[in-house]
Design a protein around this motif. Structure first.
Motif, short mmCIF file in Angstrom:
data_model
loop_
_atom_site.label_atom_id
_atom_site.label_comp_id
_atom_site.label_asym_id
_atom_site.label_seq_id
_atom_site.Cartn_x
_atom_site.Cartn_y
_atom_site.Cartn_z
N GLU A 57 19.78 22.55 0.11
CA GLU A 57 18.95 21.64 -0.70
C GLU A 57 17.52 21.63 -0.19
O GLU A 57 17.28 21.55 1.02
N GLN A 58 16.57 21.70 -1.12
CA GLN A 58 15.17 21.44 -0.77
C GLN A 58 14.56 20.51 -1.81
O GLN A 58 15.05 20.39 -2.94
N THR A 59 13.47 19.86 -1.41
CA THR A 59 12.66 19.02 -2.30
C THR A 59 11.42 19.81 -2.71
O THR A 59 10.73 20.35 -1.85
N LEU A 60 11.17 19.90 -4.02
CA LEU A 60 10.05 20.68 -4.54
C LEU A 60 9.07 19.81 -5.30
O LEU A 60 9.43 18.76 -5.83
N VAL A 61 7.81 20.28 -5.37
CA VAL A 61 6.86 19.73 -6.33
C VAL A 61 6.42 20.86 -7.24
O VAL A 61 6.16 21.98 -6.77
N VAL A 62 6.38 20.59 -8.54
CA VAL A 62 5.85 21.57 -9.49
C VAL A 62 4.33 21.57 -9.38
O VAL A 62 3.71 20.50 -9.38
N THR A 63 3.74 22.76 -9.24
CA THR A 63 2.28 22.91 -9.15
C THR A 63 1.79 23.71 -10.35
O THR A 63 2.60 24.25 -11.12
N ASP A 64 0.48 23.81 -10.50
CA ASP A 64 -0.08 24.63 -11.59
C ASP A 64 0.40 26.07 -11.47
O ASP A 64 0.65 26.75 -12.46
N ALA A 65 0.53 26.54 -10.24
CA ALA A 65 0.87 27.95 -10.00
C ALA A 65 2.37 28.20 -10.02
O ALA A 65 2.80 29.35 -10.16
N GLY A 66 3.19 27.17 -9.89
CA GLY A 66 4.65 27.37 -9.80
C GLY A 66 5.27 26.18 -9.11
O GLY A 66 5.51 25.16 -9.73
N TYR A 67 5.51 26.32 -7.80
CA TYR A 67 6.04 25.18 -7.06
C TYR A 67 5.64 25.30 -5.61
O TYR A 67 5.24 26.36 -5.14
N GLU A 68 5.78 24.18 -4.92
CA GLU A 68 5.68 24.17 -3.46
C GLU A 68 6.92 23.47 -2.95
O GLU A 68 7.31 22.43 -3.48
N SER A 69 7.57 24.04 -1.94
CA SER A 69 8.65 23.29 -1.29
C SER A 69 8.05 22.29 -0.34
O SER A 69 7.18 22.63 0.46
N LEU A 70 8.52 21.06 -0.43
CA LEU A 70 8.07 20.00 0.48
C LEU A 70 9.01 19.87 1.67
O LEU A 70 8.77 19.07 2.58
N THR A 71 10.07 20.68 1.66
CA THR A 71 11.00 20.79 2.80
C THR A 71 11.19 22.28 3.09
O THR A 71 12.28 22.82 2.95
N GLY A 86 2.48 12.31 0.89
CA GLY A 86 3.44 11.42 1.57
C GLY A 86 4.83 12.05 1.63
O GLY A 86 5.50 11.99 2.66
N ILE A 87 5.27 12.65 0.53
CA ILE A 87 6.59 13.29 0.49
C ILE A 87 6.59 14.52 1.40
O ILE A 87 7.56 14.80 2.11
N ARG A 88 5.47 15.25 1.40
CA ARG A 88 5.35 16.43 2.26
C ARG A 88 5.52 16.06 3.73
O ARG A 88 6.17 16.77 4.50
N ARG A 89 4.95 14.92 4.11
CA ARG A 89 5.07 14.48 5.51
C ARG A 89 6.50 14.08 5.84
O ARG A 89 6.99 14.36 6.94
N ALA A 90 7.18 13.44 4.91
CA ALA A 90 8.61 13.16 5.12
C ALA A 90 9.39 14.47 5.19
O ALA A 90 10.35 14.59 5.96
N GLY A 91 8.94 15.46 4.43
CA GLY A 91 9.61 16.76 4.40
C GLY A 91 9.50 17.52 5.72
O GLY A 91 10.41 18.26 6.10
N GLY A 101 3.31 18.02 -10.78
CA GLY A 101 3.48 16.67 -10.26
C GLY A 101 4.91 16.19 -10.26
O GLY A 101 5.22 15.16 -9.66
N MET A 102 5.81 16.91 -10.94
CA MET A 102 7.24 16.55 -10.87
C MET A 102 7.75 16.88 -9.48
O MET A 102 7.48 17.98 -8.96
N THR A 103 8.50 15.97 -8.88
CA THR A 103 9.13 16.23 -7.58
C THR A 103 10.63 16.01 -7.74
O THR A 103 11.06 14.97 -8.26
#
Ligand code: MF3
Ligand code: CO
Ligand code: CO
Length: 300
Positions: free
Chosen positions: A278-292, A58-63, A241-243
């Motif tokens: 500024e970007q919005t990130l999610v912490v993943t097992d591998a590191g992170y993914e930018s959602l923006t 959902g956050i990715r789609r807003a991103g 899972g932290m964003t």
């Protein structure tokens, strides 16, 4: 952490958060359940909302809308553009994509976007002001799509930038890039701040203290705070899972600021230029993914 009352039964869900039964998980593996990294613990102890994969989507789609908005605003930027025209565009484009601009009426904020020119650090209110050749302008957007928030901003050149403008925009962009680069499970909030502060101050610039990155996703500003200064290894540990946002505000001169009588516009005290990404990130097992995910590798 476990009181007698909350003792786990063999058939209870494993406290480590795996979703398996305790007897088939940590009990069988003779492991002490790692309770300090579970969604439940992060919420109770730190008020941090770890997101499910569905919430991240959902956050990715807003991103996607954040990146689209910033791309389109960039195309509009030219000397003579009135900052209220950016507001009108962002407001209309956001609505027409089924989203709501989070800034509008947020704690009394009067517009749908923040537009911060030159020595304005953040929270500039769009109005009658026209951009002029050589300005730098930050545009910060936060659409809410289906209840999910994504938050991002960029600083643009208006016409031809001078050396000071090129420098501060370059340092701010690289500050975000370096802050993001340390994000992975096991890193801490302090590691992010340290990476940014070391670099930005090493370039002779300063890092704003009063405004920080923040958890984001189900609300505009969630826990935790993400300062853009700090000490390695200190602060909350990052877990999948932290964003949150990283959004360093970097000044060419000193870091002190004041807020105008409108109660929003933050300005460098010494009048020096300030830039932000500024970007919005999610912490993943591998590191992170930018959602923006917009490009931060920019040749200057
Ligand atoms: N988008 C800003 C941030 O990055 C917050 C703006 S609050 C507003 O956190 F009310 F000014 F919109
Ligand atoms: Co933000
Ligand atoms: Co923002």
């Amino acid at each position: 952490m476990f009181s007698r009352k909350s003792r786990v039964g063999r058939n209870d869900p494993c406290p480590c958060g795996s979703g398996k039964k305790y007897k088939q998980c940590c009990l069988r593996n003779k492991k002490t359940p790692d309770v300090k990294h579970t969604p439940d613990y992060y919420l109770r102890r730190h008020q941090v909302i770890l997101k499910t994969p569905e919430q991240v989507e959902g956050i990715r789609r807003a991103g996607v809308l954040v990146v689209d908005l910033l791309d389109r605003v960039e195309q509009m930027i030219r000397p003579g553009l009135v900052t209220d025209e950016i507001n009108a565009f962002v407001d209309e484009y956001t609505r027409s994509h089924g989203a709501i601009s989070a800034p509008l009426n947020y704690r009394g904020y009067p517009k749908s976007v923040c537009v911060s020119v030159n020595e304005v650090i953040c929270h500039g209110i769009p109005g009658e002001w026209a951009l002029k050749d050589g300005d730098i302008v930050n545009v910060d957007v936060t659409p809410i799509l289906n209840g999910y928030y994504a938050d991002g901003n960029k600083t643009f050149f208006v016409g031809t930038p001078n050396a000071d403008a090129r420098k501060i925009v370059s340092v701010a962009r690289e500050s975000l890039r370096l802050g993001m680069s340390v994000v992975k499970p096991g890193s801490t909030v302090g590691d992010i701040g340290w990476a940014i502060q070391q670099y930005a101050e090493g370039q002779g610039c300063s890092v704003v203290r009063e405004y920080v990155g923040h958890g984001v996703g189900l609300k505009f500003h969630e826990r935790p705070d993400i300062p853009h200064y700090g000490h390695p290894g200190r602060g909350l540990e990052l877990v999948p899972g932290m964003t949150f946002t990283i959004e360093p505000m970097v000044n060419l001169g000193r870091h002190s600021l004041y807020v105008l009588d409108d109660d929003w516009t933050a300005v460098t005290e010494d009048g020096s230029l300030s830039a932000q990404f500024e970007q919005t990130l999610v912490v993943t097992d591998a590191g992170y993914e930018s959602l923006t995910p917009y490009d931060l590798e920019k040749s200057m």
